[in-house]
Design a protein around this motif. Structure first.
Motif, short mmCIF file in Angstrom:
data_model
loop_
_atom_site.label_atom_id
_atom_site.label_comp_id
_atom_site.label_asym_id
_atom_site.label_seq_id
_atom_site.Cartn_x
_atom_site.Cartn_y
_atom_site.Cartn_z
N LEU A 72 12.64 -12.29 -9.00
CA LEU A 72 11.70 -11.17 -9.00
C LEU A 72 10.33 -11.56 -8.48
O LEU A 72 9.78 -10.90 -7.60
CB LEU A 72 11.58 -10.60 -10.42
CG LEU A 72 12.85 -10.06 -11.05
CD1 LEU A 72 12.58 -9.57 -12.47
CD2 LEU A 72 13.45 -8.94 -10.20
N THR A 73 9.73 -12.61 -9.04
CA THR A 73 8.38 -12.99 -8.65
C THR A 73 8.06 -14.36 -9.23
O THR A 73 8.92 -14.98 -9.88
CB THR A 73 7.35 -11.94 -9.14
OG1 THR A 73 6.07 -12.22 -8.58
CG2 THR A 73 7.25 -11.94 -10.66
N GLN A 111 3.99 -6.72 -10.20
CA GLN A 111 4.55 -6.86 -8.86
C GLN A 111 5.74 -5.91 -8.77
O GLN A 111 6.48 -5.74 -9.75
CB GLN A 111 5.06 -8.29 -8.62
CG GLN A 111 3.98 -9.35 -8.62
CD GLN A 111 3.32 -9.52 -7.27
OE1 GLN A 111 3.99 -9.54 -6.24
NE2 GLN A 111 2.01 -9.66 -7.27
N ALA A 160 9.41 -5.19 -7.02
CA ALA A 160 10.47 -6.06 -6.50
C ALA A 160 11.72 -5.22 -6.28
O ALA A 160 11.73 -4.00 -6.52
CB ALA A 160 10.74 -7.20 -7.48
N TRP A 174 11.57 -11.08 2.25
CA TRP A 174 10.30 -11.29 1.58
C TRP A 174 10.05 -12.79 1.52
O TRP A 174 10.89 -13.54 1.04
CB TRP A 174 10.31 -10.72 0.17
CG TRP A 174 10.40 -9.22 0.09
CD1 TRP A 174 10.77 -8.35 1.06
CD2 TRP A 174 10.13 -8.41 -1.06
NE1 TRP A 174 10.75 -7.07 0.61
CE2 TRP A 174 10.36 -7.06 -0.69
CE3 TRP A 174 9.72 -8.68 -2.35
CZ2 TRP A 174 10.19 -5.99 -1.58
CZ3 TRP A 174 9.56 -7.63 -3.25
CH2 TRP A 174 9.78 -6.30 -2.87
#
Length: 451
Positions: free
Chosen positions: A43-44, A56, A58, A333
């Motif tokens: 995810l982050t 964030q 996602a 990403w």
């Protein structure tokens, strides 16, 4: 599509794979259900949501999610869709918020996902709005590993640590090498590619075969005089002489490495900046992680955490997700990773080298993008897709290693990680649930290993 049909798409014992894997809409829809809705997905990074209210956005498969740091310091994630009429709740990539308000009708949600307010609630709902039932849909499982935050929709999946398994030994070489941990240097950069998500993921799992050929022009322009540069052209002399290894671990993860010490910084404009930092910190890594991982520290490596989180952790410091956007399109990403305690000039060198090589317009990014795009396109042809592709390099040559976890093949080039990737993909696609999955090596050519 039944289990028998899926079972015929991949033959791990011989290395043959059906080209339907790369374009078939029916396979893709089943992947969303059985791969992406079951696996732990990146995810982050915790550094990007450091304070309460930091968020964030996602993706988990094609599901939009909102990842939020809570007031108690925990991390939660929710489906990024308003419970009223389904609009995207938060359009921003990142930020800090006290609440999230839908721009369609103004429904507002607290950081914990609960429905806080609806405009004209008393006047139009007249006490009949079941607010307690209309909070955001949570991602039921969130966990971090050394700063990397993952989510999973499946309550029966193993814990994140068990899912990563022996791959944590290799991850720690980069995520836990020095005190203070890691951080992402902003981002992500985003762009789309017309290709199937599995092609770049299996490439990053450990495809040393393409490096000297696909990237020959880029290496001629920018590589310094070391192992990466010497691989240019894939001649027998330079490739056979190159030390390296390929690793496959359970749950489809793959890792590969070139053991020359500083090959990961071959494309820096000023490699001496990074080299000096690595030399200074190598004794600390040896003290924390032992001799073998201190040897790995600074060497060029690739890895892919199944299904689609890939990295070049050292030197080029590129981390990325290949988000599926259909059977023949992805959204990439990309982030750059650094150690928190690095001096500013070293972080600046990482940013520059990252943009130069694996940024959106990077020298090597364009090479890889072209390959996966045209591989997807070619496999769509009616006659073409009736013939399998071959992934049989180093069949039966992987096995247990006295020092290294997983199933290991020593050498700069092999395809054990690719077969492991597709073998586990096949397991997930045919199993009714996690209880039916076998955690042993899925590639028949890896039998006897400890993956």
């Amino acid at each position: 599509m039944d289990a028998r049909e899926i079972g015929g798409l991949v033959d791990s014992a011989t290395g043959y794979q059906s080209r339907r894997l790369y374009h078939d809409p029916e396979i893709y829809q089943l992947e969303l259900q059985r791969v992406f809705a079951r696996s732990w997905l990146f995810l982050t990074h915790e550094s990007l949501i450091a304070g309460a209210g930091d968020f964030q956005t996602a993706l988990m498969g094609e599901d939009r999610v909102l990842v939020v740091r809570q007031t108690d310091g925990s991390i939660r994630a929710f489906i990024n869709s308003c419970q009223h009429r389904g609009n995207v709740l938060c359009h921003a990539d990142s930020g800090t918020a006290r609440a999230f308000t839908c721009n369609y009708h103004g429904w507002s949600y607290a950081l914990d996902g609960s429905l806080a307010a609806a405009p004209l609630e008393a006047e139009v709902y007249r006490g009949q709005l079941p607010k307690a039932q209309l909070g955001l849909i949570p991602v039921p499982r969130i966990a971090s590993y050394k700063g990397l935050v993952f989510g999973c929709f499946d309550q029966t999946a193993p814990s994140l640590t068990d899912y990563l398994g022996p791959m944590t030994w290799y991850l720690d070489t980069y995520l836990d090498a020095v005190p203070g941990g890691t951080e992402f240097l902003g981002g992500p950069m985003k762009y789309r590619v017309p290709c199937n998500w599995k092609l770049p993921a299996e490439n990053f799992a450990g495809d040393g075969y393409h490096v000297g050929w696909t990237h020959a022009a880029a290496l001629a322009i920018g590589a310094r005089d070391n192992v990466v540069g010497s691989m240019r052209g894939n001649s027998e002399q330079n490739v056979v002489a190159t030390g390296g290894l390929h690793v496959a671990t359970r749950h489809g993860h793959g890792f590969s490495l070139l053991e020359d010490g500083y090959s990961g910084i071959a494309l820096y404009d000023q490699p001496e900046v990074m080299a000096a930092w690595l030399t200074e910190n190598r004794p600390l890594v040896r003290e924390r992680l032992g001799d073998r991982r201190a040897q790995f520290f600074g060497s060029h490596c690739n890895l892919n955490l199944f299904p689609h989180f890939s990295a070049l952790p050292m030197g080029l410091n590129s981390f990325r997700v290949w988000h599926p956007r259909g059977p023949d399109e992805i959204e990439v990403w990309i982030w750059a990773l650094a150690y928190r305690q690095m001096p500013a000039e070293v972080k600046a060198a990482i940013r520059h080298a990252h943009m130069k090589t694996f940024g959106i317009a990077g020298l090597l990014e364009g090479d890889d993008t072209e390959n996966v795009q045209y591989a997807t396109d070619a496999c769509r042809g009616y006659v073409t897709r009736s013939h399998p592709v071959y992934c049989g390099m180093a069949l039966s040559r992987g096995g247990p290693h006295p020092e290294l976890p997983g199933t290991v093949h020593e050498g700069a080039i092999a395809e054990i990680a690719q077969r492991n990737f597709y073998g586990f993909w096949q397991q997930l696609m045919t199993a009714s649930d996690w209880s039916a999955l076998d955690a042993a090596p899925v590639d028949a050519s890896l039998a006897g290993g400890n993956a």
